[in-house]
Write a protein that holds these residues in place. Structure first.
Motif, mmCIF file in Angstrom:
data_model
loop_
_atom_site.group_PDB
_atom_site.id
_atom_site.type_symbol
_atom_site.label_atom_id
_atom_site.label_comp_id
_atom_site.label_asym_id
_atom_site.label_seq_id
_atom_site.Cartn_x
_atom_site.Cartn_y
_atom_site.Cartn_z
ATOM 1 N N ASP A 1 0.868 -1.163 0.000
ATOM 2 C CA ASP A 1 0.000 0.000 0.000
ATOM 3 C C ASP A 1 0.912 1.221 0.000
ATOM 4 O O ASP A 1 1.721 1.389 0.909
ATOM 5 C CB ASP A 1 -0.892 -0.008 1.242
ATOM 6 C CG ASP A 1 -1.893 1.122 1.212
ATOM 7 O OD1 ASP A 1 -2.854 1.025 0.428
ATOM 8 O OD2 ASP A 1 -1.706 2.105 1.968
ATOM 9 N N PHE A 2 0.815 2.035 -1.039
ATOM 10 C CA PHE A 2 1.643 3.230 -1.192
ATOM 11 C C PHE A 2 0.845 4.416 -0.629
ATOM 12 O O PHE A 2 -0.065 4.924 -1.282
ATOM 13 C CB PHE A 2 1.987 3.460 -2.663
ATOM 14 C CG PHE A 2 3.005 2.496 -3.197
ATOM 15 C CD1 PHE A 2 4.272 2.927 -3.545
ATOM 16 C CD2 PHE A 2 2.710 1.147 -3.350
ATOM 17 C CE1 PHE A 2 5.223 2.050 -4.034
ATOM 18 C CE2 PHE A 2 3.649 0.253 -3.844
ATOM 19 C CZ PHE A 2 4.914 0.705 -4.177
ATOM 20 N N ALA A 3 1.181 4.817 0.581
ATOM 21 C CA ALA A 3 0.442 5.869 1.278
ATOM 22 C C ALA A 3 1.213 7.182 1.229
ATOM 23 O O ALA A 3 2.421 7.203 1.462
ATOM 24 C CB ALA A 3 0.206 5.460 2.727
ATOM 25 N N PHE A 4 0.490 8.259 0.949
ATOM 26 C CA PHE A 4 1.100 9.580 0.865
ATOM 27 C C PHE A 4 0.795 10.355 2.145
ATOM 28 O O PHE A 4 -0.341 10.402 2.602
ATOM 29 C CB PHE A 4 0.614 10.308 -0.385
ATOM 30 C CG PHE A 4 1.068 9.608 -1.631
ATOM 31 C CD1 PHE A 4 2.304 9.879 -2.186
ATOM 32 C CD2 PHE A 4 0.289 8.621 -2.216
ATOM 33 C CE1 PHE A 4 2.756 9.197 -3.308
ATOM 34 C CE2 PHE A 4 0.729 7.926 -3.335
ATOM 35 C CZ PHE A 4 1.964 8.217 -3.877
ATOM 36 N N THR A 5 1.840 10.957 2.722
ATOM 37 C CA THR A 5 1.726 11.632 4.015
ATOM 38 C C THR A 5 1.965 13.132 3.929
ATOM 39 O O THR A 5 1.998 13.809 4.958
ATOM 40 C CB THR A 5 2.720 11.016 5.021
ATOM 41 O OG1 THR A 5 4.041 11.105 4.472
ATOM 42 C CG2 THR A 5 2.384 9.565 5.309
ATOM 43 N N SER A 6 2.142 13.641 2.722
ATOM 44 C CA SER A 6 2.310 15.085 2.557
ATOM 45 C C SER A 6 1.888 15.467 1.148
ATOM 46 O O SER A 6 1.693 14.623 0.281
ATOM 47 C CB SER A 6 3.766 15.498 2.810
ATOM 48 O OG SER A 6 4.604 14.966 1.811
#
Length: 188
Positions: free
Chosen positions: A119-124
């Motif tokens: 799962d490629f999660a973006f945090t910004s």
């Protein structure tokens, strides 16, 4: 004994009468679904898969019970929490992380083939709080690897698409790799 049979028969009849009431499938359409336009998003970032050092981002969590010349041999399962950055340097802007698993799936020691779920999660940035999921096979014999995108959440809800990855840096001694990722997502 006859009274017990009558009570049992009445209990069975009662149970059979209730089944159609509780056993029916229930569905209700609230409103007609509207046709939404699909969006296309292209992303470019770098994934840092580090298996060496004091703070690795990928660790072996299972290894088969057979003798193998390599710690990356057939059947080895890794858990990952790989940083995603804007540039190839680990010190460049961090935009998220890829969390999941990959398993070494090639019996040929000269070819490192994996099956990966992440799962490629973006945090910004613009896609903060959104992610897409990848499930696919990858082989070191391919210069550019094509991986399948099978879902997403947030801005990438119901995503489909593909990721083209290529090695930007590889240390064959330690197994550390930096992948350049070009992702095309179709989502709502």
């Amino acid at each position: 004994m006859k009274k017990e049979h009558n009570i049992f028969a009445l209990a069975m009849l009662f149970c059979l009468a209730i089944v159609p009431v509780y056993g029916q499938y229930y569905s209700k359409t609230v409103m007609r679904a509207t046709q939404r336009a699909k969006k296309m998003t292209r992303l470019h970032f770098f994934l840092h898969d580090t298996v060496s050092g004091e703070n690795p981002s990928a660790v072996v969590i299972a290894r088969p019970n057979i003798t193998q010349p390599s710690s990356f041999g057939f059947g080895t399962l890794f858990a990952i929490n790989d940083p995603l950055t804007v540039g190839p340097a680990l010190t460049s802007t961090l935009i998220g992380n890829a969390q999941g698993l990959y398993v070494s799936s090639s019996r040929d020691p000269a070819v490192f083939t994996t099956v990966m779920y992440a799962d490629f999660a973006f945090t910004s940035g613009r896609f903060n709080g959104s992610s897409f999921s990848l499930i696919s096979r990858s082989s070191s014999s391919d210069a550019i690897r094509e991986l399948a995108i099978v879902g997403g959440r947030g801005a990438f809800r119901m995503a489909q698409g593909f990721a083209l990855t290529q090695i930007n840096f590889a240390n064959l001694t330690t197994g550390d790799v930096i992948l350049e990722c070009n992702v095309t997502l179709y989502h709502y």
